[in-house]
Write a protein that holds these residues in place. Structure first.
Motif, PDB file in Angstrom:
ATOM      1  N   GLU A  37      -1.146   7.218   3.024  1.00  0.00           N
ATOM      2  CA  GLU A  37      -2.347   8.059   2.870  1.00  0.00           C
ATOM      3  C   GLU A  37      -1.973   9.393   2.230  1.00  0.00           C
ATOM      4  O   GLU A  37      -2.693   9.923   1.387  1.00  0.00           O
ATOM      5  CB  GLU A  37      -3.007   8.270   4.241  1.00  0.00           C
ATOM      6  N   SER A  44     -12.124   4.334  -2.858  1.00  0.00           N
ATOM      7  CA  SER A  44     -10.769   4.203  -3.404  1.00  0.00           C
ATOM      8  C   SER A  44     -10.814   3.922  -4.904  1.00  0.00           C
ATOM      9  O   SER A  44     -10.041   4.490  -5.673  1.00  0.00           O
ATOM     10  CB  SER A  44     -10.017   3.074  -2.701  1.00  0.00           C
ATOM     11  N   PRO A  75       0.825  -1.216   0.000  1.00  0.00           N
ATOM     12  CA  PRO A  75       0.000   0.000   0.000  1.00  0.00           C
ATOM     13  C   PRO A  75       0.856   1.261   0.000  1.00  0.00           C
ATOM     14  O   PRO A  75       1.961   1.274   0.523  1.00  0.00           O
ATOM     15  CB  PRO A  75      -0.780  -0.117   1.310  1.00  0.00           C
ATOM     16  N   GLU A  85       0.584  10.028   0.156  1.00  0.00           N
ATOM     17  CA  GLU A  85       0.852   9.828  -1.273  1.00  0.00           C
ATOM     18  C   GLU A  85      -0.450   9.649  -2.057  1.00  0.00           C
ATOM     19  O   GLU A  85      -0.606  10.173  -3.154  1.00  0.00           O
ATOM     20  CB  GLU A  85       1.724   8.594  -1.491  1.00  0.00           C
ATOM     21  N   ARG A  86      -1.382   8.879  -1.483  1.00  0.00           N
ATOM     22  CA  ARG A  86      -2.664   8.632  -2.144  1.00  0.00           C
ATOM     23  C   ARG A  86      -3.405   9.945  -2.351  1.00  0.00           C
ATOM     24  O   ARG A  86      -3.904  10.222  -3.443  1.00  0.00           O
ATOM     25  CB  ARG A  86      -3.516   7.671  -1.317  1.00  0.00           C
ATOM     26  N   LYS A  87      -3.465  10.762  -1.304  1.00  0.00           N
ATOM     27  CA  LYS A  87      -4.157  12.050  -1.426  1.00  0.00           C
ATOM     28  C   LYS A  87      -3.489  12.938  -2.457  1.00  0.00           C
ATOM     29  O   LYS A  87      -4.163  13.616  -3.221  1.00  0.00           O
ATOM     30  CB  LYS A  87      -4.201  12.751  -0.070  1.00  0.00           C
ATOM     31  N   VAL A  96      -4.568  11.581  -5.923  1.00  0.00           N
ATOM     32  CA  VAL A  96      -5.997  11.762  -6.202  1.00  0.00           C
ATOM     33  C   VAL A  96      -6.355  13.239  -6.318  1.00  0.00           C
ATOM     34  O   VAL A  96      -6.996  13.663  -7.279  1.00  0.00           O
ATOM     35  CB  VAL A  96      -6.859  11.081  -5.118  1.00  0.00           C
ATOM     36  N   ASN A 130     -11.834   6.983  -6.941  1.00  0.00           N
ATOM     37  CA  ASN A 130     -10.754   7.963  -7.013  1.00  0.00           C
ATOM     38  C   ASN A 130      -9.651   7.530  -7.972  1.00  0.00           C
ATOM     39  O   ASN A 130      -8.891   8.365  -8.453  1.00  0.00           O
ATOM     40  CB  ASN A 130     -10.187   8.240  -5.620  1.00  0.00           C
ATOM     41  N   LEU A 131      -9.567   6.226  -8.266  1.00  0.00           N
ATOM     42  CA  LEU A 131      -8.596   5.756  -9.259  1.00  0.00           C
ATOM     43  C   LEU A 131      -8.897   6.309 -10.643  1.00  0.00           C
ATOM     44  O   LEU A 131      -7.998   6.432 -11.479  1.00  0.00           O
ATOM     45  CB  LEU A 131      -8.618   4.230  -9.339  1.00  0.00           C
TER      46      LEU A 131
END
Length: 187
Positions: free
Chosen positions: A79, A123, A76, A81-83, A86, A126-127
């Motif tokens: 958080e 999730s 994973p 990096e994901r934000k 996105v 948002n991809l």
């Protein structure tokens, strides 16, 4: 002592299950290879199955996709990096970014499971943002590009459809889970 023995048994069971899965995968690969036939076969009842094709990782591919060698299911991103990924892409009007709500009458156990599935759906939706942004940028940079006859656009559409399919499956699972727990008829 008893707990240690139980843990050892669980560990061995897990290893055996992994071996069974590997064996099954090998049998499937062998079956696919054995069932190959000559494409010029004129038997209408014969089925032709394609051989499994594997592409070995090579330096340029690994350079292009560094995460290729990492465990896909156990890698994973943070958080933060994901934000960053996105939210660096805008929401596109017309795209529904909110999964459907669950019936308020659902029991607590269903609501807990639903919350987990809802998070997975968020999730997934948002991809699509970076994919949509990529296509949008390509169309702006190259206005002469035909969006229907373009490898990049076709790839983006395929990825969106696959992501949407997973999200739809989760939606159906949420509904089925609620009906099953509340003992409502499923239509």
């Amino acid at each position: 002592m008893e707990e240690q023995l139980i843990q050892v048994i669980k560990d061995l069971t897990e290893k055996i299950n992994i071996l069974y899965m590997d064996r099954e995968r090998q049998v499937t690969q062998q079956t696919l290879q054995m069932e190959m036939q000559d494409p010029e076969c004129d038997d209408p009842h014969a089925r032709i199955k394609a051989p499994m094709v594997e592409v070995e990782s090579y330096p340029r591919l690994l350079e292009a996709i560094p995460s290729l060698e990492e465990d896909f299911f156990r890698n994973p991103i943070s958080e933060e990096e994901r934000k960053e990924i996105v939210y660096s892409c805008p929401k596109f009007l017309g795209m529904n970014y909110t999964p459907p709500p669950l019936n308020e009458a659902a029991p607590t156990s269903v609501r807990k499971m639903d919350l987990i599935l809802y998070g997975i759906q968020l999730s997934l939706v948002n991809l699509t943002r970076p994919i949509d942004q990529y296509v949008h940028d390509k169309l702006r940079r190259y206005p002469e590009t035909d969006p229907k006859d373009n490898e990049d656009s076709n790839f983006a559409v395929s990825m969106r459809e696959l992501i949407s399919d997973v999200a739809s499956t989760i939606t159906q699972t949420r509904i089925d889970n609620m009906y099953k727990t509340m003992e409502l008829p499923v239509y």
